[in-house]
Structures are given as C-alpha cells and as structure tokens.
Scaffold this motif. Sequence first.
Motif, mmCIF file in Angstrom:
data_model
loop_
_atom_site.group_PDB
_atom_site.id
_atom_site.type_symbol
_atom_site.label_atom_id
_atom_site.label_comp_id
_atom_site.label_asym_id
_atom_site.label_seq_id
_atom_site.Cartn_x
_atom_site.Cartn_y
_atom_site.Cartn_z
ATOM 1 N N GLU A 405 39.202 51.751 52.887
ATOM 2 C CA GLU A 405 40.355 51.551 53.374
ATOM 3 C C GLU A 405 40.840 50.082 53.665
ATOM 4 N N HIS A 406 39.859 49.216 53.642
ATOM 5 C CA HIS A 406 39.851 47.990 53.966
ATOM 6 C C HIS A 406 39.589 46.846 52.910
ATOM 7 N N THR A 407 39.942 47.163 51.782
ATOM 8 C CA THR A 407 39.554 46.133 50.314
ATOM 9 C C THR A 407 40.514 45.310 49.967
ATOM 10 N N TRP A 408 40.418 44.209 49.849
ATOM 11 C CA TRP A 408 41.274 43.128 49.245
ATOM 12 C C TRP A 408 40.461 42.491 48.108
ATOM 13 N N ILE A 409 41.373 41.725 47.164
ATOM 14 C CA ILE A 409 40.805 41.295 45.913
ATOM 15 C C ILE A 409 41.375 39.689 45.585
ATOM 16 N N THR A 410 40.556 38.875 45.157
ATOM 17 C CA THR A 410 41.240 37.418 44.740
ATOM 18 C C THR A 410 41.859 37.341 43.487
ATOM 19 N N PRO A 411 42.510 36.474 43.293
ATOM 20 C CA PRO A 411 43.466 36.477 42.045
ATOM 21 C C PRO A 411 42.455 36.514 40.812
ATOM 22 N N ASP A 412 41.129 36.030 40.946
ATOM 23 C CA ASP A 412 40.211 35.796 39.778
ATOM 24 C C ASP A 412 39.231 36.887 39.872
ATOM 25 N N ALA A 413 39.542 38.252 39.978
ATOM 26 C CA ALA A 413 38.759 39.319 40.129
ATOM 27 C C ALA A 413 39.181 40.379 39.436
ATOM 28 N N TYR A 414 38.401 41.380 39.117
ATOM 29 C CA TYR A 414 38.977 42.770 38.740
ATOM 30 C C TYR A 414 38.107 43.801 39.305
ATOM 31 N N PHE A 415 38.623 44.953 39.187
ATOM 32 C CA PHE A 415 37.962 46.418 39.721
ATOM 33 C C PHE A 415 38.094 47.468 38.571
ATOM 34 N N ASP A 445 47.611 45.230 39.534
ATOM 35 C CA ASP A 445 47.674 46.523 39.118
ATOM 36 C C ASP A 445 46.823 47.617 40.088
ATOM 37 N N LEU A 446 45.646 46.891 40.746
ATOM 38 C CA LEU A 446 44.931 47.572 41.705
ATOM 39 C C LEU A 446 46.008 47.804 43.008
ATOM 40 N N VAL A 447 46.803 46.715 43.469
ATOM 41 C CA VAL A 447 47.662 46.682 44.500
ATOM 42 C C VAL A 447 48.570 48.103 44.366
ATOM 43 N N GLU A 448 49.403 47.920 43.189
ATOM 44 C CA GLU A 448 50.149 48.925 42.741
ATOM 45 C C GLU A 448 49.655 50.562 42.919
ATOM 46 N N LEU A 449 48.425 50.406 42.435
ATOM 47 C CA LEU A 449 47.725 51.793 42.450
ATOM 48 C C LEU A 449 47.379 52.294 43.786
ATOM 49 N N GLY A 450 47.310 51.415 44.806
ATOM 50 C CA GLY A 450 46.716 51.580 46.125
ATOM 51 C C GLY A 450 45.354 51.676 46.309
ATOM 52 N N VAL A 451 44.603 50.966 45.085
ATOM 53 C CA VAL A 451 43.080 50.742 45.236
ATOM 54 C C VAL A 451 42.823 49.738 46.258
ATOM 55 N N VAL A 452 43.426 48.713 46.320
ATOM 56 C CA VAL A 452 43.261 47.568 47.430
ATOM 57 C C VAL A 452 44.580 47.622 48.246
ATOM 58 N N ARG A 453 44.445 46.879 49.062
ATOM 59 C CA ARG A 453 45.463 46.536 50.169
ATOM 60 C C ARG A 453 46.365 45.399 49.986
ATOM 61 N N GLY A 454 45.581 44.446 49.101
ATOM 62 C CA GLY A 454 46.226 43.292 48.881
ATOM 63 C C GLY A 454 45.559 42.331 48.037
ATOM 64 N N ILE A 455 46.249 41.104 47.844
ATOM 65 C CA ILE A 455 45.537 39.966 47.204
ATOM 66 C C ILE A 455 45.425 38.743 47.943
ATOM 67 N N ALA A 456 43.976 38.419 48.256
ATOM 68 C CA ALA A 456 43.738 37.415 49.189
ATOM 69 C C ALA A 456 44.486 35.994 48.820
ATOM 70 N N SER A 457 44.850 35.373 49.687
ATOM 71 C CA SER A 457 45.593 34.091 49.816
ATOM 72 C C SER A 457 44.910 32.930 49.871
ATOM 73 N N HIS A 458 45.162 31.553 49.523
ATOM 74 C CA HIS A 458 44.551 30.554 49.638
ATOM 75 C C HIS A 458 44.815 29.821 50.786
ATOM 76 N N GLY A 459 45.569 30.452 52.008
ATOM 77 C CA GLY A 459 45.779 30.030 53.258
ATOM 78 C C GLY A 459 44.474 29.220 53.836
#
Length: 459
Positions: A405-415, A445-459
């Motif tokens: 339920e609590h998975t995020w992804i970086t912009p340079d990754a895939y699942f 795509d993974l955000v849209e599919l609901g596989v991950v909750r979001g894309i990590a930012s550089h904040g």
Amino acid sequence: MGGGARGGARPGGAGRPRGATAVAAQAPARRAVRGRAAAQRPGQGAEAGAAVNAPDPLGWPGYRDQVARARERTGGVESVSWRRTRRAVEVVFDFRFLGGSVGTATGDVVEAAFGQARAAGLPVVSRISTGGSRMQEGMLSLRQLQRVAALCARHRAAGLPHVSVLGDPTTGGLWASLGAGADYVIAVAGAQVGFAGSRVRPADDPAYTAEGQFAAGAVDLVAEPGDVDALVAAVLELLTRGDAVPAEVPRALGAEDLPADGWDAVLRARAPERPRAARYLDDYFDLRVPVNGDRAGGVDPGVLCGIGLRGERPVAFAAQTGTATTPAGFRTASRLIRLAERFALPVLTLVDTPGAANDPAAERAGVGPAIAELFTVVAESRVPVTTLVIGEGGSGGALALASPEHTWITPDAYFSVIAPELAANILKRDDVPALADDLRLRPQDLVELGVVRGIASHG
C-alpha cells in the motif's frame, strides 16, 4: 532535504539534518558511531552477581579445589557476573575462571541478570568469553543451555533487546544459545567463534573466527576491541526508540524528468551512472549499523539491511543494490522486518533488482520459499513498511520487498511483471521497445494504474 512524492500523499516524518554519517557492513566499526552516538557508552557503577556456592553434583575429583583456585585467581565467585548500567544489564564472562565455562551456579547468575533486566525494563548485553559447558557437572551443566534459551525467550517476549558481544573465544553451547540467539551480534575482531572448540574440531579453519562467522551471516558486525562499547551504545539507542510511525519517503537523487516511453524508462533504470542504494542510504540517514546475514549460512551483498537514525528516529531498512537477489538476501530482509516488529521500528525498503536469482544454486538454496516467506512477512508486518523503487523493479524478486500500500517510485525507475526481453521471448515478439511500452512500466503509468502511490520528488 525531506523526501516528497508526486501523485500521492506524502507520509509524515522528521526532516533530515545535514552531516549524515553512515557505515556499511564491511566498513570499520568506528565509522558507525561518530558524533553523538559515540559518546553514549555504558555507565560504570556495576553491580556484581550475588555470591554462590559451587555445587559438585557428580562428586568430580578435585572440582571444589579448582573452583576455589579460580575464585582466588580472579576475585570472582563464578565464571559469569552481572552488573546494571544506566542503559542495560550486562552479563560478563571471565575466561580466566575455568575457561568461562557454564555450570549450574553460573546459570543461577545468568537467570538473576535476566530477571533484573525484565523487572527494570532494560536490555541485556552479553559479553561472552567461554569454552562452553563445564564437564565437571555433566548433563546438569549442558542443561543450562535450555535454561539460557528460555531466559532469552522470556526477555524477547517482554519486548526487550538483547545484544551479544563475542569475545575470544566464544565456543560451544553458549555460542549456540546466548551468543547466536541475541537480537544483534557483535564479534570482536580476530576472536575464535564457533560451536566446535579448538580441542574438539578437526582442524583450524577461518570458519571458526569472528570474520568467518560474519561471512557466513551469523554475525552482524565485526569490531575492533576499542570500538565495541560505542557500538553497543549505538545499537541500544536504535533498538529502544521505535515509534512505529511510517518512514518518510526518500527524496529522488537521479533524473527529474519522466521517461518518454517504456524502453526509455528501462534504459534509464539500467544506466551505470544512475544513483544506487548506497547513495540513497547515505543521503537519508545520519548514522546506521548493519544487520548482516540470514542466520542460515548465507549473505547476499546485493541486499543492504540495517537500522539507521534519521534525525531523532530509528528506521530499519532493506535495500537492493541492482543485482539479482539470492535466497539469502530475501531471508535477511525477512529477518530484518521481524526484528523491526519486535522493537516498533518503521521499515524502509529500496527496490532495485532485475529479479530474483534464477540459477541452479538459487533453486537449490530455496529461492521460491525465501520469496514466499518475505511476501508473508511484509503482509503480516505490525509495523509500517514504506517502499521506494529506485531502479529496476524486476518481477517477483522486486515485488517481494515492496509494500502493498505504501510504494513510491523515482523518475529513473520502472516496475514490471517481467523484463521486456524475457517477455519478448515468452510471447515470441521481436520488437522489445514496443513491448516495453505495452507493459505500462513507466513511473507515470504505474501511478495511473494504482500500482504505486506517487513519484518521489527531489525536495
């Protein structure tokens, strides 16, 4: 420098102070305890164990005289004493006293120490130097191992940590109970450590050393003698401050823009210059100590496990480094999460693997059951697990480390359900880049599919 997330809620967590200090499993122990943790050493003002009589259940010739001489030589009443410090109850072995051997009176002292620790709600630190059971007391001596195991079990059930320090030597049944059964195991560099002592094993071998036990995954850390106290203090700090609050999502360290298509996402995740787990751990934690090995003879250097301090909060972590994960890696991650559960530590997992190891050695070592065990441990975890996919998310070998339920992804990754090349072989398709698009494996795509909750930012 706190992490953020696009396309999903951001978990709470303290901001990360600058000036992080980290330690890898192979690094010198002193690097783990720079700064404020290094100053937190166990206090003095020790309490000795109560005086005990020396039983002689077998009527062993000369045994009482041996005990009397040992007491005169060492100033102690038994091979083990205990003392209460500010942060723990310490069980201390004296090898000069009949080789640090354990008899029935020794068991009485150990029981008193664990009883005091439970009553006071304190951890136990076992500082071991022993040749094993005391033969002069026969099976009554050997049965102390069951007694010790029961004491450790009650201490664990009370939710209290147990740290063992393996001195030279640590052999026999006390290694196989009090030593190896601790939550965290530190071995003194160069110490003889093994179930078989020097007089009964077939030959000397590096396997019977602190370093050999570390390589086999039975020891978490090998430390120089002068570093042990500071390391014990750091481990106790990490194990006694859990709050079960979800770990903050790490900030992304690589590319900021999103991939144009599926094949672009795959190539970016496989790029040699892409940030790997070690960089993420260095950026996230102020200090960390490793949790090494699966306690079944295996170590996977491609899975970094441990406990780190982020600001004022301890967080357990399991991080893949971009290699195929072996059964030992999955089992070590399972062990790490179980340890985190006992001490209310939130868990952070970093996913980055082309997939589980699929060679014959992995099959013989039980890769399927190891993955199944980790899936179960994550599903049943009583502490929150936060996941960031930082590179390749290859099939079940990656998903096993991911929070449902609590998975995020970086912009340079895939699942992906499988690597595009392998999917092409299975489906008998020639256009791998087009197939990568069809797999919908990009971060967006993974955000849209609901596989991950979001894309990590550089904040």
